[in-house]
Design a protein around this motif. Structure first.
Motif, PDB file in Angstrom:
ATOM      1  N   ILE A   1       0.666  -1.478  -0.068  1.00 46.50           N
ATOM      2  CA  ILE A   1       0.028  -0.096  -0.033  1.00 46.50           C
ATOM      3  C   ILE A   1       0.661   1.052   0.254  1.00 46.50           C
ATOM      4  O   ILE A   1       1.961   1.626   0.472  1.00 46.50           O
ATOM      5  CB  ILE A   1      -1.105   0.461   1.174  1.00 46.50           C
ATOM      6  CG1 ILE A   1      -0.196   0.208   2.624  1.00 46.50           C
ATOM      7  CG2 ILE A   1      -2.187  -0.919   1.128  1.00 46.50           C
ATOM      8  CD1 ILE A   1      -1.561   0.452   3.566  1.00 46.50           C
ATOM      9  N   VAL A   2      -0.296   2.430  -0.722  1.00 50.02           N
ATOM     10  CA  VAL A   2       0.839   3.427  -0.124  1.00 50.02           C
ATOM     11  C   VAL A   2      -0.311   4.315   0.189  1.00 50.02           C
ATOM     12  O   VAL A   2      -1.042   4.887   0.285  1.00 50.02           O
ATOM     13  CB  VAL A   2       0.949   4.379  -2.037  1.00 50.02           C
ATOM     14  CG1 VAL A   2       1.752   5.546  -1.733  1.00 50.02           C
ATOM     15  CG2 VAL A   2       2.084   2.965  -1.963  1.00 50.02           C
ATOM     16  N   THR A   3       0.357   5.154   1.403  1.00 46.97           N
ATOM     17  CA  THR A   3      -0.322   6.091   1.864  1.00 46.97           C
ATOM     18  C   THR A   3       0.406   7.894   2.146  1.00 46.97           C
ATOM     19  O   THR A   3       1.619   8.034   1.304  1.00 46.97           O
ATOM     20  CB  THR A   3       0.220   6.028   3.684  1.00 46.97           C
ATOM     21  OG1 THR A   3      -0.252   4.587   3.904  1.00 46.97           O
ATOM     22  CG2 THR A   3      -0.932   6.530   4.316  1.00 46.97           C
ATOM     23  N   THR A   4      -1.031   8.427   1.394  1.00 48.42           N
ATOM     24  CA  THR A   4      -0.402  10.280   1.582  1.00 48.42           C
ATOM     25  C   THR A   4      -1.455  10.849   2.330  1.00 48.42           C
ATOM     26  O   THR A   4      -2.745  10.468   2.898  1.00 48.42           O
ATOM     27  CB  THR A   4      -1.067   9.876  -0.313  1.00 48.42           C
ATOM     28  OG1 THR A   4      -2.625   9.592   0.248  1.00 48.42           O
ATOM     29  CG2 THR A   4      -0.636   9.616  -1.787  1.00 48.42           C
ATOM     30  N   ARG A   5      -1.077  11.691   2.500  1.00 46.13           N
ATOM     31  CA  ARG A   5      -1.724  12.504   3.429  1.00 46.13           C
ATOM     32  C   ARG A   5      -2.348  13.677   2.834  1.00 46.13           C
ATOM     33  O   ARG A   5      -2.529  13.548   1.688  1.00 46.13           O
ATOM     34  CB  ARG A   5      -0.975  14.153   4.178  1.00 46.13           C
ATOM     35  CG  ARG A   5       0.161  12.538   5.126  1.00 46.13           C
ATOM     36  CD  ARG A   5       1.064  13.704   5.757  1.00 46.13           C
ATOM     37  NE  ARG A   5       2.042  12.751   7.175  1.00 46.13           N
ATOM     38  CZ  ARG A   5       1.463  11.783   8.151  1.00 46.13           C
ATOM     39  NH1 ARG A   5       0.622  12.266   8.170  1.00 46.13           N
ATOM     40  NH2 ARG A   5       2.676  11.471   8.803  1.00 46.13           N
ATOM     41  N   GLY A   6      -3.295  14.905   3.023  1.00 46.99           N
ATOM     42  CA  GLY A   6      -4.155  15.833   2.992  1.00 46.99           C
ATOM     43  C   GLY A   6      -5.407  15.872   2.527  1.00 46.99           C
ATOM     44  O   GLY A   6      -5.737  14.137   2.944  1.00 46.99           O
TER      45      GLY A   6
ATOM     46  N   SER B   1      -5.358   5.784   2.377  1.00 44.06           N
ATOM     47  CA  SER B   1      -3.902   4.771   1.927  1.00 44.06           C
ATOM     48  C   SER B   1      -4.560   3.706   0.607  1.00 44.06           C
ATOM     49  O   SER B   1      -5.951   3.673   1.095  1.00 44.06           O
ATOM     50  CB  SER B   1      -3.572   3.679   3.223  1.00 44.06           C
ATOM     51  OG  SER B   1      -2.983   4.375   4.500  1.00 44.06           O
ATOM     52  N   PHE B   2      -3.804   3.771   0.070  1.00 40.94           N
ATOM     53  CA  PHE B   2      -4.149   3.304  -1.365  1.00 40.94           C
ATOM     54  C   PHE B   2      -3.390   1.483  -1.699  1.00 40.94           C
ATOM     55  O   PHE B   2      -2.379   1.711  -1.339  1.00 40.94           O
ATOM     56  CB  PHE B   2      -3.621   4.191  -2.696  1.00 40.94           C
ATOM     57  CG  PHE B   2      -4.503   5.109  -2.172  1.00 40.94           C
ATOM     58  CD1 PHE B   2      -5.922   5.786  -3.007  1.00 40.94           C
ATOM     59  CD2 PHE B   2      -4.834   6.399  -1.335  1.00 40.94           C
ATOM     60  CE1 PHE B   2      -7.129   6.659  -2.290  1.00 40.94           C
ATOM     61  CE2 PHE B   2      -4.980   7.133  -1.672  1.00 40.94           C
ATOM     62  CZ  PHE B   2      -6.526   7.850  -2.256  1.00 40.94           C
ATOM     63  N   VAL B   3      -4.199   0.743  -2.410  1.00 43.20           N
ATOM     64  CA  VAL B   3      -3.347   0.050  -2.299  1.00 43.20           C
ATOM     65  C   VAL B   3      -2.367   0.055  -4.160  1.00 43.20           C
ATOM     66  O   VAL B   3      -2.844   0.602  -5.093  1.00 43.20           O
ATOM     67  CB  VAL B   3      -4.522  -1.441  -3.380  1.00 43.20           C
ATOM     68  CG1 VAL B   3      -3.567  -2.773  -4.400  1.00 43.20           C
ATOM     69  CG2 VAL B   3      -5.147  -1.864  -2.501  1.00 43.20           C
TER      70      VAL B   3
END
Length: 231
Positions: free
Chosen positions: A63-68, A73-75
């Motif tokens: 997964i990749v986690t981004t802020r804002g 959290s995205f696959v």
């Protein structure tokens, strides 16, 4: 007295469940995971447990986690280079253990390289040939590290020419694995000259789309490697 089963920590259980959703395809690349509060309610665990599970999945590049505002959290989309790096580490650990020896690695190389050479001869294009030629080395002037790096790139280029990305995925880490000075320091004096000659001959066969000759050269190449590393 009966032994009790040790339960894994809650974050591990949650990570395993989410990993199963990802690897099964229930969660697709780019798809957003439920928000942390929703995961807490759904699984009955604390927010810190959810975050620990997500950190574990992120460390495994799942997964990749981004802020804002639009974060979360995205696959992760499959990344061949990251997968290859992970496999390379595993190959190196195994080759340095008592369970897997150089003969095992050569057996795997034989299973991959010979059919890959034939497929490359069938499917290659001019760009593939250019990549293979760019990976040639000069044993008269290049040092060991340069030749080993070029060797890895060459076989990755042959695997790429098969048109099957799975060949490239498995072959790349196989040649990135470290075999130790006990192997590289005890090779015959003309070893790298022979490897260079074999690579050049294989390119000629692939360029001519001669499947039989390409597979024969690949097999003879591995026969020589096997004989040269019998210490």
């Amino acid at each position: 007295m009966t032994g009790s089963t040790v339960r894994p920590p809650a974050y591990q259980v949650l990570a395993d469940e989410l990993r199963a959703d990802i690897t099964s395809g229930r969660l697709q690349p780019g798809e957003r995971l439920p928000p942390e509060p929703e995961l807490c309610v759904k699984t009955g665990v604390s927010r810190s447990t959810v975050r620990e599970a997500l950190r574990l999945l992120a460390s495994q590049h799942l997964i990749v986690t981004t802020r804002g505002v639009t974060g979360g959290s995205f696959v992760a989309h499959p990344d061949a280079e990251q997968l290859a790096d992970g496999l390379a580490t595993g190959f190196t650990l195994l080759t340095n253990s008592a369970d897997v020896g150089l003969a095992d690695m050569l057996e795997l190389r034989r299973a991959l390289e010979i059919p890959a050479a034939g497929l490359a001869a069938q499917r290659r294009d001019e760009e593939h040939l250019a990549e293979m030629r760019a990976a040639l080395f000069n044993p008269a002037v290049d040092d060991l590290d340069s030749m080993m790096a070029a060797h890895s790139v060459f076989h990755s280029a042959v695997a790429k020419a098969t048109g099957n990305p799975l060949f490239e995925l498995v072959v790349r880490p196989l040649y990135q694995a470290s075999y130790g000075e006990d192997v590289t320091g005890n090779l015959p004096p003309a070893y790298w000259e022979r490897i260079d000659a074999d690579h050049r001959q294989l390119i000629e066969c692939v360029a001519a789309r001669d499947v039989a000759a390409a597979t024969r050269v690949a097999a003879e190449h591995l026969d020589y490697v096997a004989e040269s590393t019998k210490f």
